[in-house]
Scaffold this active site. Structure first.
Site, PDB file in Angstrom:
ATOM      1  N   ILE A  13       0.889  -1.059  -0.083  1.00  8.77           N
ATOM      2  CA  ILE A  13       0.110  -0.003  -0.090  1.00  8.77           C
ATOM      3  C   ILE A  13       0.902   1.134  -0.007  1.00  8.77           C
ATOM      4  O   ILE A  13       0.512   2.374  -0.727  1.00  8.77           O
ATOM      5  CB  ILE A  13      -1.122   0.063   1.459  1.00  8.77           C
ATOM      6  CG1 ILE A  13      -1.867  -1.217   0.992  1.00  8.77           C
ATOM      7  CG2 ILE A  13      -2.018   1.320   1.092  1.00  8.77           C
ATOM      8  CD1 ILE A  13      -2.758  -1.331   2.389  1.00  8.77           C
ATOM      9  N   ARG A  82      -2.902  -9.308   6.280  1.00 13.74           N
ATOM     10  CA  ARG A  82      -3.398 -10.736   6.676  1.00 13.74           C
ATOM     11  C   ARG A  82      -2.866 -11.753   5.578  1.00 13.74           C
ATOM     12  O   ARG A  82      -2.623 -11.338   4.445  1.00 13.74           O
ATOM     13  CB  ARG A  82      -4.886 -10.444   6.245  1.00 13.74           C
ATOM     14  CG  ARG A  82      -5.750  -9.973   7.519  1.00 13.74           C
ATOM     15  CD  ARG A  82      -7.180 -10.379   7.265  1.00 13.74           C
ATOM     16  NE  ARG A  82      -7.828  -9.361   6.242  1.00 13.74           N
ATOM     17  CZ  ARG A  82      -9.096  -9.688   6.065  1.00 13.74           C
ATOM     18  NH1 ARG A  82      -9.811 -10.740   6.332  1.00 13.74           N
ATOM     19  NH2 ARG A  82      -9.777  -8.821   5.310  1.00 13.74           N
ATOM     20  N   ASN A  95       0.522  -5.345  15.507  1.00 11.42           N
ATOM     21  CA  ASN A  95       0.581  -3.946  14.750  1.00 11.42           C
ATOM     22  C   ASN A  95       0.057  -3.029  15.710  1.00 11.42           C
ATOM     23  O   ASN A  95       0.347  -1.834  15.788  1.00 11.42           O
ATOM     24  CB  ASN A  95      -0.769  -4.062  13.845  1.00 11.42           C
ATOM     25  CG  ASN A  95      -0.475  -4.871  12.298  1.00 11.42           C
ATOM     26  OD1 ASN A  95       0.769  -5.181  12.361  1.00 11.42           O
ATOM     27  ND2 ASN A  95      -1.393  -5.019  11.617  1.00 11.42           N
ATOM     28  N   THR A 119      -3.520   0.975   8.731  1.00 13.18           N
ATOM     29  CA  THR A 119      -3.089  -0.524   9.313  1.00 13.18           C
ATOM     30  C   THR A 119      -4.369  -1.249  10.154  1.00 13.18           C
ATOM     31  O   THR A 119      -5.072  -0.248  10.726  1.00 13.18           O
ATOM     32  CB  THR A 119      -2.111  -0.302  10.268  1.00 13.18           C
ATOM     33  OG1 THR A 119      -0.963   0.257   9.563  1.00 13.18           O
ATOM     34  CG2 THR A 119      -1.557  -1.554  11.039  1.00 13.18           C
ATOM     35  N   ARG A 151     -16.144  -0.733  -2.736  1.00  9.63           N
ATOM     36  CA  ARG A 151     -16.414  -2.186  -3.070  1.00  9.63           C
ATOM     37  C   ARG A 151     -17.745  -2.371  -3.300  1.00  9.63           C
ATOM     38  O   ARG A 151     -18.314  -3.052  -4.531  1.00  9.63           O
ATOM     39  CB  ARG A 151     -15.951  -3.004  -1.891  1.00  9.63           C
ATOM     40  CG  ARG A 151     -14.338  -3.037  -1.689  1.00  9.63           C
ATOM     41  CD  ARG A 151     -13.747  -4.188  -0.888  1.00  9.63           C
ATOM     42  NE  ARG A 151     -12.387  -4.189  -0.957  1.00  9.63           N
ATOM     43  CZ  ARG A 151     -11.540  -4.394   0.091  1.00  9.63           C
ATOM     44  NH1 ARG A 151     -11.987  -4.343   1.287  1.00  9.63           N
ATOM     45  NH2 ARG A 151     -10.228  -4.554   0.009  1.00  9.63           N
ATOM     46  N   HIS A 175     -14.708  -1.684  10.559  1.00  5.63           N
ATOM     47  CA  HIS A 175     -14.143  -2.160   9.300  1.00  5.63           C
ATOM     48  C   HIS A 175     -13.990  -3.793   9.249  1.00  5.63           C
ATOM     49  O   HIS A 175     -12.722  -4.358   9.563  1.00  5.63           O
ATOM     50  CB  HIS A 175     -12.633  -1.330   8.846  1.00  5.63           C
ATOM     51  CG  HIS A 175     -12.310  -1.939   7.592  1.00  5.63           C
ATOM     52  ND1 HIS A 175     -12.666  -2.127   6.480  1.00  5.63           N
ATOM     53  CD2 HIS A 175     -10.969  -2.163   7.433  1.00  5.63           C
ATOM     54  CE1 HIS A 175     -11.898  -2.621   5.545  1.00  5.63           C
ATOM     55  NE2 HIS A 175     -10.814  -2.761   6.032  1.00  5.63           N
TER      56      HIS A 175
HETATM   57  N1  APR Z   1       7.493   0.836  11.019  1.00  7.40           N
HETATM   58  C1  APR Z   1       7.515   0.948   9.862  1.00  7.40           C
HETATM   59  N2  APR Z   1       7.193   0.022   8.851  1.00  7.40           N
HETATM   60  C2  APR Z   1       6.924  -1.327   9.353  1.00  7.40           C
HETATM   61  C3  APR Z   1       7.026  -1.452  10.563  1.00  7.40           C
HETATM   62  C4  APR Z   1       7.493  -0.477  11.443  1.00  7.40           C
HETATM   63  N3  APR Z   1       7.305  -0.643  13.072  1.00  7.40           N
HETATM   64  N4  APR Z   1       6.870  -2.578  11.077  1.00  7.40           N
HETATM   65  C5  APR Z   1       6.599  -3.116   9.716  1.00  7.40           C
HETATM   66  N5  APR Z   1       6.526  -2.409   8.565  1.00  7.40           N
HETATM   67  C6  APR Z   1       6.446  -2.316   7.224  1.00  7.40           C
HETATM   68  C7  APR Z   1       7.069  -3.492   6.567  1.00  7.40           C
HETATM   69  O1  APR Z   1       8.268  -3.805   6.536  1.00  7.40           O
HETATM   70  C8  APR Z   1       6.324  -3.535   5.319  1.00  7.40           C
HETATM   71  O2  APR Z   1       7.170  -2.749   4.377  1.00  7.40           O
HETATM   72  O3  APR Z   1       5.010  -2.047   6.913  1.00  7.40           O
HETATM   73  C9  APR Z   1       5.260  -2.546   5.490  1.00  7.40           C
HETATM   74  C10 APR Z   1       3.804  -3.362   5.262  1.00  7.40           C
HETATM   75  O4  APR Z   1       3.615  -3.636   3.981  1.00  7.40           O
HETATM   76  P1  APR Z   1       3.052  -5.123   3.413  1.00  7.40           P
HETATM   77  O5  APR Z   1       3.336  -6.048   4.142  1.00  7.40           O
HETATM   78  O6  APR Z   1       3.157  -4.927   2.054  1.00  7.40           O
HETATM   79  O7  APR Z   1       1.530  -4.716   3.596  1.00  7.40           O
HETATM   80  P2  APR Z   1       0.102  -3.882   3.055  1.00  7.40           P
HETATM   81  O8  APR Z   1      -0.413  -4.603   2.008  1.00  7.40           O
HETATM   82  O9  APR Z   1       0.876  -2.311   2.569  1.00  7.40           O
HETATM   83  O10 APR Z   1      -0.593  -3.457   4.452  1.00  7.40           O
HETATM   84  C11 APR Z   1      -0.301  -2.749   5.392  1.00  7.40           C
HETATM   85  O11 APR Z   1      -2.450  -2.228   5.806  1.00  7.40           O
HETATM   86  O12 APR Z   1      -4.704  -2.821   4.813  1.00  7.40           O
HETATM   87  C12 APR Z   1      -3.724  -2.737   6.133  1.00  7.40           C
HETATM   88  O13 APR Z   1      -4.017  -5.176   6.987  1.00  7.40           O
HETATM   89  C13 APR Z   1      -3.342  -4.362   6.165  1.00  7.40           C
HETATM   90  O14 APR Z   1      -2.380  -3.840   8.242  1.00  7.40           O
HETATM   91  C14 APR Z   1      -1.960  -3.983   7.089  1.00  7.40           C
HETATM   92  C15 APR Z   1      -1.483  -2.831   6.424  1.00  7.40           C
END
Ligand code: APR
Length: 316
Positions: A13, A82, A95, A119, A151, A175
């Site tokens: 995202i 997820r 989270n 998140t 959606r 949500h």
């Molecule tokens: N600080 C900064 N970034 C972090 C941390 C932290 N403490 N912990 C994890 N991350 C980063 C990860 O390294 C990763 O690059 O957060 C990013 C999350 O990205 P993705 O795993 O690709 O997840 P994404 O699809 O972007 O979704 C993120 O949004 O919709 C919600 O449920 C979803 O909680 C999730 C969030």
């Protein structure tokens, strides 16, 4: 002066948010992530696309959280998404700890920013964010309703064979799978949905199926992707909220907002229609609810409240 947009979490995202912010020329972008090299790599890739796209804004990637200093907008996606078989609630502990730390960073580096949390589990995470960042309720919101209603709009537009842009609707509540799609407040070009489907002789069972598919819309994508969760529509939805703030659009959008008596609820975040302009959440709009909607909302409220009390126990 150019605006500064910080994206905390540079994953699926986060990267899409950066791309949209730049293409829409919203401001300079800072991508922050704990993963070494990744935000820098994405920033370099995006910077090189400016040769083709011609956007005037800069983008930088970093692992240094102090780089969020003086941001105008912060959008948070840091955390774990997820995986198939997981609910949003399964992400609570991991989270929650991440969002608490980011909240404290925001308090330190950019206490005047407009902050959007993506998140999950969303309503509990935005509550944690506000608690530790001490942002005003107007400046701290969660993105969920714009996505859930997008959606619903998409599924309805396919079923009714009308333009998605002619559908006005919103989703109320948390949500989660018990969100409340507002059928009675849905219109097609101003015509109430219920009149429209009667004219077309579309049975209510079909509409109910669409409502269920909307509630499970995130899970359907998680299952198909097999790794991670939806990211294009979530990013577009958050950018619409950021744009409404930066351009003072006074847009009416369903967002997770802090409730202080509205809908009979206090001291919690939940999805409601709000007006977003240069002051952030400028107004929460209350709409009359049917008995069935009130009942569904109560269930959704209970789920959100139990998540908030669980996360409070973990973090205290
Ligand atoms: N600080 C900064 N970034 C972090 C941390 C932290 N403490 N912990 C994890 N991350 C980063 C990860 O390294 C990763 O690059 O957060 C990013 C999350 O990205 P993705 O795993 O690709 O997840 P994404 O699809 O972007 O979704 C993120 O949004 O919709 C919600 O449920 C979803 O909680 C999730 C969030």
């Amino acid at each position: 002066m150019k605006k500064k947009i910080t994206l905390i979490g540079a994953g699926n995202i986060g990267g899409t948010l950066a791309h949209l912010s730049l293409i829409k020329k919203l401001g300079d972008v800072v991508l922050i992530d704990v993963m070494k090299g990744m935000p820098q790599g994405k920033a370099l890739d995006l910077s090189q696309s400016s040769a083709v796209e011609g956007f005037p804004c800069k983008v930088e990637g970093t692992n240094d959280f102090s780089q969020m200093k003086n941001s105008d907008v912060v959008i948070i996606t840091a955390g774990i998404p997820r995986q198939p078989g997981m609910s949003r609630d399964d992400l609570l502990e991991t989270n929650g700890k991440i969002i608490k730390k980011i909240g404290l960073d925001i308090k330190k580096y950019c206490p005047k920013a407009f902050v959007i949390c993506i998140t999950n589990p969303l309503d509990a995470m935005v509550f944690v964010l506000q608690k530790y960042s001490k942002l005003s309720a107007a400046k701290c919101v969660g993105m969920a309703g714009v996505l859930d209603s997008s959606r619903l709009k998409f599924f309805l537009s396919k079923e009714l064979n009308v333009s998605i842009n002619d559908i006005q609707t919103f989703v109320l509540g948390g949500h989660g799978d018990d969100m409340v799609p507002m059928v009675n407040h849905t219109t097609i070009g101003g015509i109430p949905l219920l009149d429209f489907i009667k004219k077309r002789k579309i049975p209510m069972t079909k509409i109910n199926k669409i409502l269920d598919r909307t509630r499970m819309g995130g899970g359907e994508i998680v299952k198909l992707l097999q790794r991670g969760s939806a990211f294009y529509a979530p990013a577009s939805s958050a950018i619409q909220m950021a744009e409404a703030y930066l351009l003072d659009q006074k847009k009416l959008l369903p967002c997770a907002a802090y409730l202080n008596g509205q809908y009979g609820l206090k001291n919690m975040y939940m999805g409601v229609p709000v007006i977003i302009g240069s002051k952030g959440v400028e107004e929460i709009i209350e709409v009359p609810l049917s008995t069935a909607e009130k009942k569904m909302l109560k269930t959704s409220v209970k789920s959100v409240q139990s998540l908030v009390s669980a996360v409070n126990k973990i973090l205290n």
